[in-house]
Scaffold this motif. Sequence first.
Motif, short mmCIF file in Angstrom:
data_model
loop_
_atom_site.label_atom_id
_atom_site.label_comp_id
_atom_site.label_asym_id
_atom_site.label_seq_id
_atom_site.Cartn_x
_atom_site.Cartn_y
_atom_site.Cartn_z
N THR A 1 0.80 -1.37 0.05
CA THR A 1 -0.12 0.10 0.03
C THR A 1 0.67 1.54 0.17
OG1 THR A 1 -0.34 -0.40 2.39
CG2 THR A 1 -1.97 -1.25 1.21
N SER A 2 2.08 1.13 0.03
CA SER A 2 3.02 2.38 0.23
C SER A 2 4.28 2.06 -0.58
CB SER A 2 3.38 2.84 1.59
OG SER A 2 4.15 1.70 2.30
N LEU A 3 4.72 3.02 -1.26
CA LEU A 3 6.02 2.72 -2.14
C LEU A 3 6.79 3.90 -2.14
CD1 LEU A 3 7.55 0.85 -4.05
CD2 LEU A 3 6.23 1.76 -5.82
N SER A 4 8.22 3.94 -2.06
CA SER A 4 9.11 5.03 -2.16
C SER A 4 9.98 4.62 -3.41
CB SER A 4 9.84 5.40 -0.97
OG SER A 4 9.04 5.66 0.10
N LEU B 1 -4.10 2.47 -10.38
CA LEU B 1 -3.69 2.82 -9.00
C LEU B 1 -5.12 3.80 -8.44
CD1 LEU B 1 -0.16 4.46 -9.14
CD2 LEU B 1 -0.84 2.37 -8.58
N LEU B 2 -6.23 2.86 -8.29
CA LEU B 2 -7.41 3.24 -8.13
C LEU B 2 -7.45 3.67 -6.51
CD1 LEU B 2 -9.66 0.67 -9.92
CD2 LEU B 2 -8.97 2.86 -10.78
N PHE B 3 -6.63 3.23 -5.72
CA PHE B 3 -6.58 3.60 -4.18
C PHE B 3 -5.56 4.73 -3.92
CE2 PHE B 3 -7.83 -0.81 -4.98
CZ PHE B 3 -8.99 -0.89 -4.31
N LEU B 4 -4.96 5.25 -4.78
CA LEU B 4 -3.83 6.31 -4.37
C LEU B 4 -4.46 7.55 -3.71
CD1 LEU B 4 -0.97 6.86 -4.75
CD2 LEU B 4 -1.37 8.10 -6.79
N ARG B 5 -3.94 7.74 -2.49
CA ARG B 5 -4.49 8.78 -1.84
C ARG B 5 -3.41 9.93 -1.38
NH1 ARG B 5 -8.25 6.37 -3.45
NH2 ARG B 5 -9.88 5.49 -2.31
N CYS B 6 -1.95 9.49 -1.38
CA CYS B 6 -1.06 10.29 -0.98
C CYS B 6 0.06 10.34 -2.03
CB CYS B 6 -0.67 9.98 0.42
SG CYS B 6 0.82 10.94 0.94
N LEU B 7 0.42 11.46 -2.62
CA LEU B 7 1.54 11.51 -3.39
C LEU B 7 2.60 12.59 -2.85
CD1 LEU B 7 3.18 11.05 -6.19
CD2 LEU B 7 1.53 12.66 -7.14
N ARG B 8 3.78 12.30 -2.71
CA ARG B 8 4.71 13.12 -2.23
C ARG B 8 5.72 13.11 -3.59
NH1 ARG B 8 7.51 12.07 3.14
NH2 ARG B 8 8.32 14.15 2.83
N LEU C 1 2.47 7.03 -2.41
CA LEU C 1 3.67 7.20 -3.31
C LEU C 1 4.52 8.24 -2.71
CD1 LEU C 1 5.05 5.92 -5.71
CD2 LEU C 1 3.66 7.03 -7.13
N PHE C 2 5.70 7.77 -2.81
CA PHE C 2 6.90 8.89 -2.36
C PHE C 2 7.83 8.91 -3.59
CE2 PHE C 2 10.61 10.11 0.45
CZ PHE C 2 10.68 11.24 -0.15
N ILE C 3 8.14 9.77 -4.32
CA ILE C 3 9.14 9.83 -5.48
C ILE C 3 9.96 11.19 -5.20
CG2 ILE C 3 9.40 10.45 -7.74
CD1 ILE C 3 6.83 9.01 -8.38
N SER C 4 11.21 10.83 -5.14
CA SER C 4 12.18 11.77 -5.08
C SER C 4 13.45 11.67 -5.95
CB SER C 4 12.80 11.61 -3.63
OG SER C 4 13.70 10.32 -3.37
N SER C 5 13.99 12.66 -6.27
CA SER C 5 15.17 12.72 -7.03
C SER C 5 15.91 13.88 -6.70
CB SER C 5 14.56 12.70 -8.66
OG SER C 5 15.75 12.66 -9.46
N SER C 6 17.33 13.74 -6.57
CA SER C 6 18.27 14.90 -6.48
C SER C 6 19.11 15.39 -7.57
CB SER C 6 19.29 14.49 -5.33
OG SER C 6 19.86 13.33 -5.82
#
Length: 478
Positions: A41-44, A98-105, A72-77
């Motif tokens: 349910t969560s992915l970085s 992604l029908l259940f996606l509630r939080c996007l960082r 979902l947490f996506i980062s890129s330096s």
Amino acid sequence: MDTILDDDVLREIFLCLPSSSFPAVSSVSSRWHLLCRVSRTSLSLYIPPGSYTDNPPCVSDLLSLYPYLSSLFISSSDSTTEESNCLLRSVSSSCSTLLFLRCLRFLAAPVSPDALEFSFTSNSASFTQLNSLTISLFTPLFLGWIRSLPSLKELWIIMRSRDVVEFDSREEDGLWEYENSDSELPLESLCLSSLRSDVCGTGWLWRSCKKLQKLRLCNCDSIGDGESFSSFGTCLQGLQEVELRDCRSIVVDRVLLKLAEECSSLVSLLVYDGGSEDGLLSFIEGRRCNLRKLHLRLPFHLRDNHLSAISQNFRGLSSIRLQKCCLAIGDGLKTLGMAMGDELAELALTECDTVESKPGMLTTLEQSLKGLKKLDLSYNGMLLDKEFTCMLISCKNLTDLKLRDCWRLTGAALVSIVETCKNLESLDIVDCAGISADAIKTLVLNSPRLTRLQVDESKLSVLQEHGRRIDLSRLSFD
């Protein structure tokens, strides 16, 4: 054994598991590995700089393997805006699965108006269930896309200025026309970081946030251009929580003035490193709200007259946290304690010179606060056993106690905790050099309600060596 439960049942079970257990569960079999991945349910994701230039990653293909993602947490330096645009478009194109996606960082380089319009407006069906978003944007702000997110409750915008001001070629075709319209956004929590005085576009945001309950400003030089300030009061009507972190004094003073004038619903205020003595006093004396939580870190602006004014105007406070308040010499704290009485449930005095310069102050203060349940005295290196022990006599209802880096305390302090704090559930004694592992062992053996202990790793290893004689299963360690 592996075939007893069908895929649907196993998937439902995996959905209930904490993410920390996934590695162990995935190693059971290849079938469990596949189902465990599908059930996450969560992915970085971290995207290395230059990936899109050298070998473009198939983010949309990867995300399709995790249909139950809610966070979902996506980062890129050191990524470029072009790479960020591609990333956001890839995420947007994956949202049909992604029908259940509630939080996007989305913490990469600032995204351009083009990519925002494509991802959130042109492709509006992609994020209809999204209720929390963190994203980095260039100024001037293009915010029209927020209207296409009907479920968005929390928004955090990190602003960055362009080296050279460049406007989208379609600006003349109406890309910014939304600023002249009236909207009512569903936002309940808003955080703006690095807002500067020359930033256009925030006026529409203030006017449109009529349901806002929490506002957070971080490292801000302003609340927008001239028009933005005149619109700022619109979002304050139902506001309950305000945080002002590392903002310029003029910003803090203006916000506090507006709160005193227009906000009667405020229950929580946090001010870290900003504001002036007069601005803070004007807010306290001109208050229209029933404040319940007050957190201040004002090394050079908080004085005893402020604390006395707080005791007169905010008698309903349940939580007071003061950090690095060097100029409050103690008399104001005593007045505050007597006024709050049993109403105060949480008190924090961290890195406060008063603890060192006013011996006996804590003892006097705590005699008035017999209803206290949470106490934080961290980073008071001059706190001694004698004063701490005398203070605890009145703190019999404590459930949470923090003494981090109180390096002069010894095992005698823990003996006093055992004898007095029978309801203690959480204790932080990290970097308390004077407290030995044996004293901690005695504490654990004689504190049956203790469930959370923060302690140095070296002392924790000693406790674990005695694990057969001490029941550590009830404790969580940090």
